[in-house]
Write an enzyme that holds these catalytic residues in place. Structure first.
Site, PDB file in Angstrom:
ATOM      1  N   ARG A 244      -7.480  -5.134  -6.209  1.00 38.63           N
ATOM      2  CA  ARG A 244      -6.414  -4.154  -5.967  1.00 38.63           C
ATOM      3  C   ARG A 244      -5.054  -4.639  -6.472  1.00 38.63           C
ATOM      4  O   ARG A 244      -4.166  -4.944  -5.710  1.00 38.63           O
ATOM      5  CB  ARG A 244      -6.324  -3.775  -4.490  1.00 38.63           C
ATOM      6  CG  ARG A 244      -7.600  -3.188  -3.934  1.00 38.63           C
ATOM      7  CD  ARG A 244      -7.413  -2.696  -2.504  1.00 38.63           C
ATOM      8  NE  ARG A 244      -8.648  -2.147  -1.978  1.00 38.63           N
ATOM      9  CZ  ARG A 244      -8.762  -1.591  -0.773  1.00 38.63           C
ATOM     10  NH1 ARG A 244      -7.708  -1.521   0.029  1.00 38.63           N
ATOM     11  NH2 ARG A 244      -9.927  -1.120  -0.367  1.00 38.63           N
TER      12      ARG A 244
ATOM     13  N   ASP B   9       0.826  -1.210   0.000  1.00 37.47           N
ATOM     14  CA  ASP B   9       0.000   0.000   0.000  1.00 37.47           C
ATOM     15  C   ASP B   9       0.859   1.259   0.000  1.00 37.47           C
ATOM     16  O   ASP B   9       1.817   1.383   0.777  1.00 37.47           O
ATOM     17  CB  ASP B   9      -0.904   0.020   1.234  1.00 37.47           C
ATOM     18  CG  ASP B   9      -2.137  -0.849   1.054  1.00 37.47           C
ATOM     19  OD1 ASP B   9      -2.207  -1.585   0.055  1.00 37.47           O
ATOM     20  OD2 ASP B   9      -3.035  -0.791   1.916  1.00 37.47           O
TER      21      ASP B   9
END
Length: 512
Positions: A242, A193
Site C-alpha cells: 500500500r 489513509d
C-alpha cells in the site's frame, strides 16, 4: 527482496522556527522560514491552512482541541504550534461551537483553515492518531505520529497515523514522520489513509516506515470517489504494501524513495490511474502493478530507477507492471512541478524527508534548499499593551452586543460592555474568548481591556482578532490599551491563550 520491520524510532533534531504561508512566528534557535503547498493541494482554490489567523502554542492534545474550540467559528483561521509529546494522558474532549473533538485522537471534524505545526524541540503524537473528517484547507507539518493502534491498548483512530474521510478537501501533509512498530497482528493499520470522497491532497517530504501498510485511497472496491492525490519526495521504508493502494481516482507519485518493499508497492486498481515519475525503487518486490484483484488499474511511467527489484509472475489476481514497466494510460497533471533525476532521489529524500529536518526541500536539480527566511506579509504586533492616557471619544462597546466561547458561573459576556467595573466576565477555565459585536460595521483602532482589581496581572498571552476575516490585529501579554491599524469590522475577538489564573475582564472598550 524481503526485509524485517525495523522498530527503532529516530530521534528528533535541533530546534527550529518557521513561517507558514507568510505568517511568521519564532521558536527556539533559528530564524523564520516559509514553505508553500505543492501538488494537487494547490488546486481547487489552494491550501493555505491557518494563514492570517491567530498563532497559538500547545503542548497537550487538550490544548490543541481547546485552540480549535476557542475560535470564533469553525472557519476562523488558526495556526497551532505544537511542541512536546501528545498522548492519551494529556488529550481530552473539548466542547464548543467551533469544534467537534474526541478524547482518543486529535479530531479535525467539520472545520476549515487550520495549520498544525511542530516547533521547537519537536512534536510527537505518541499512540494518538490525527483524524480529518468533513473538513477543508488543513495543513499538518513537521510532526511525528507513531505507534497508533486499532487493537490492544491504547487504541486510536482505527489504527491510522493520519486518516481522512467523508468530504475532505485540500489537505497538505508535509515533512512528517509516520511510523509503526509492526503490522496488523501487533495492532497497527495504515499510516496515511484516505477514503469516502477525499480530494486534493498532497503528502510531501515525509517518512513512512516500519508497518505492514503504507496507506490507501478508498476503503473498499466500491469506495472510488477519492481522487487527486500527490505523493512526492517521501521515503517508504520497510513496508509490506500500500504505497499507496489506490481504488479509483487519479494520483501522481514522483521523486519518492522506496526501499525494502516486502510484498507490493504502488497498487492502482478498480480503474484508478497514477502517474509514476522519477522514483527510485531498491531492494524491493513488485513495486508497481495491480495486485490481489482482477479489477485493473493503470499507470503512466517515466524516468524511474529499479535497483535490485524482483517481480512476481503474472497470474490470477496478480498483475505486476515489470520486469520492464511500460505505460498503460496517460495522466494529465494540472500543476507545475520540477523533477529531480531518479539517480539522486535516495540522497535528496534522505536529506529532506521527515520531521525536524528544517523543512528542507529539493530545488528540482538534486540540491537541498532551506526555506526562505523572513515573513512575506506584515505580522501582528507582539508588544505588551500600553498603560498611558486612555483614548478619547465614545466607547463604541456601549450599546453593542457581546458573546464568547465560555463563561464562569455568575459571570456574563454583557458585563464587559456595560460601562461598569464592578461586574466582569471570566472564562470557565484560564483561557477563552470574549467578543464585542455590532449590527453594522464599525471602524476601530484602539481596544482597552480592563481587569478586576483582585485579578490584575492574570492575563498572559492574547490575540485580538477581526472575526469577519480571522486576521490577527494585534497580539501580546497583559491587559491595557491596545492600538492597531484602523479596521472596519462587525465583530472583534479578544482571545486569551494563557493566564496565571482565571481572568476577570470588567470592560472590553473599543474606540475609533
Amino acid at each position: 527482496m524481503r526485509r524485517s520491520l525495523a522498530l527503532k524510532v529516530g530521534t528528533v533534531a535541533a530546534a527550529m522556527a518557521v513561517a507558514v504561508a507568510g505568517i511568521a512566528f519564532s521558536t527556539t534557535g533559528a530564524s523564520a522560514q516559509s514553505n508553500a503547498a505543492t501538488g494537487y493541494a494547490t488546486q481547487n482554490g489552494g491550501t493555505t491552512g491557518g494563514a492570517g489567523g491567530a498563532v497559538v502554542r500547545a503542548t497537550t492534545g487538550t490544548q490543541i482541541h481547546a485552540a480549535l474550540c476557542n475560535r470564533a467559528s469553525t472557519s476562523t483561521p488558526i495556526i497551532i504550534q505544537v511542541e512536546g509529546t501528545i498522548n492519551h494522558g494529556n488529550t481530552t474532549k473539548v466542547s464548543g461551537d467551533s469544534c467537534d473533538t474526541a478524547a482518543d485522537r486529535i479530531e479535525l471534524k467539520g472545520i476549515s483553515n487550520v495549520t498544525i505545526l511542530g516547533v521547537g524541540s519537536g512534536a510527537t503524537f505518541d499512540q494518538l492518531g490525527i483524524h480529518i473528517r468533513d473538513s477543508s484547507n488543513i495543513i499538518i507539518q513537521n510532526v511525528t505520529v507513531k505507534n497508533v493502534k486499532k487493537s490492544g491498548s491504547p487504541t486510536s483512530n482505527g489504527g491510522d497515523a493520519i486518516g481522512m474521510e467523508s468530504t475532505v478537501r485540500n489537505v497538505w501533509v508535509d515533512h512528517t514522520t509516520l511510523e509503526a512498530s509492526g503490522g496488523e497482528s501487533e495492532g497497527y493499520d495504515g499510516l496515511f489513509d484516505l477514503k469516502n470522497d477525499t480530494k486534493y491532497v498532497t503528502l510531501s517530504y515525509s517518512i513512512l516506515r516500519n508497518s505492514e501498510r503504507g496507506g490507501l485511497v478508498g476503503s473498499s472496491d466500491s469506495d472510488t470517489a477519492s481522487s487527486f492525490i500527490t505523493y512526492h519526495h517521501n521515503l517508504y521504508q520497510n513496508l509490506n504494501s500500500r504505497m499507496p493502494l489506490l481504488r479509483g481516482g487519479t494520483a501522481h507519485t514522483y521523486n519518492n524513495y522506496f526501499t525494502g518493499i516486502v510484498e507490493s508497492g504502488i497498487n492502482p486498481r478498480v480503474g484508478a490511474k497514477i502517474k509514476v515519475d522519477n522514483n527510485y525503487f531498491e531492494d524491493s518486490k513488485d513495486p508497481l502493478g495491480t495486485f490481489y484483484t482482477d479489477l485493473m488499474g493503470y499507470w503512466q511511467v517515466s524516468g524511474n530507477t529499479f535497483d535490485n527489484v524482483t517481480w512476481s509472475s503474472p497470474g490470477t489476481d496478480n498483475h505486476p507492471a515489470g520486469p520492464n514497466p511500460t505505460s498503460t494510460t496517460t495522466v494529465s497533471i494540472p500543476y507545475s512541478y520540477s523533477l529531480d533525476n531518479a539517480s539522486c532521489v535516495p540522497s535528496i529524500v534522505t536529506a529532506t524527508a521527515g520531521a525536524n529536518k528544517g523543512l528542507k526541500t529539493s530545488d528540482g536539480s538534486c540540491s537541498v534548499t532551506s526555506p526562505t527566511a523572513g515573513p512575506t506579509t506584515t505580522t501582528p504586533t507582539t508588544d505588551a499593551p500600553t498603560t498611558g492616557n486612555p483614548p478619547t471619544g465614545a466607547n463604541l462597546s456601549i450599546g453593542a452586543g457581546a458573546d464568547g466561547t465560555s463563561k464562569a458561573s455568575g459571570t456574563s459576556y454583557g458585563n464587559v460592555i456595560d460601562g461598569s467595573t464592578s461586574t466582569y466576565w471570566s472564562p470557565s477555565g484560564t483561557t477563552g474568548r470574549v467578543s464585542v459585536k455590532w449590527s453594522s460595521a464599525k471602524t476601530i483602532d484602539t481596544v482597552v481591556i480592563k481587569e478586576a482589581s483582585d485579578a490584575t496581572g492574570r492575563i498572559g498571552s492574547w490575540q485580538l482578532v477581526n472575526n469577519d476575516t480571522g486576521a490577527v490585529l494585534a497580539s501580546g501579554t497583559g491587559a491595557g490599551t491596545i492600538s492597531f491599524t484602523a479596521t472596519s469590522l462587525t465583530k472583534v475577538n479578544f482571545v486569551i491563550t494563557s493566564a496565571s489564573g482565571t481572568p476577570k475582564i470588567t470592560e472590553f472598550e473599543t474606540y475609533a
